[in-house]
Scaffold this active site. Structure first.
Site: not given
Length: 158
Positions: A28, A25, A82
């Site tokens: 992101k 992640s 996610s």
């Protein structure tokens, strides 16, 4: 493994924190931070395009191809679920496009105010691999964004 006090940053446990490991992640989280830094209008409509979907992994998204949503919602889905497709859509619609977003992520990583700034984040962004120490810095930095802290509450079912 690295465990830090969330308030002070003091290291509580440090075991092999220099090991570079895959973390899914990172991109992101950096996308959300850079997006917020840019001052982009979060009510901007983002359309999930076919090219945003990661067909190699066969991943799915809560957002359908062609669906329109505001940037705030797309970022929330990318972070909280996610998902890669919403993050790719945000990158594509970022001012200057995906390449500008990646450059902004690298600049953010390089300009950390910490004594030991994040290492050049391009490896973390492209290969999604990072040392625990750098991940802890990134998470602490993300905690400084009220909107990122609000996402879990904002996206929780009623």
């Amino acid at each position: 493994m690295l465990v830090q006090d969330a308030d002070t940053g003091k290291v509580v446990i440090n075991k092999n924190s220099e090991a570079v490991v895959p973390i899914a992640s990172i991109t992101k989280l950096m996308t959300a931070m850079v997006l917020l830094d840019s001052g982009v209008d979060l009510s901007m409509r983002v359309v999930l395009a076919r090219e945003d979907v990661d067909t190699f992994k066969g991943s799915r998204s809560r957002l359908r191809t062609g669906q329109r949503a505001d940037a705030r919602r797309v970022a929330a889905v990318a972070l909280m679920a996610s998902e890669t497709a919403p993050g790719a859509a945000l990158g594509r619609t970022y001012p200057g496009g995906t390449q500008a977003l990646v450059e902004a992520m690298n600049e953010k990583a390089a300009s950390s105010n910490d004594r030991q700034p994040l290492r050049r984040c391009h490896r973390a962004v492209e290969a999604q691999r990072v040392e625990a120490r750098d991940l802890a810095k990134l998470v602490r930095a993300a905690h400084g964004y009220p909107l990122i802290r609000e996402y879990p509450r904002a996206t929780a079912p009623p």
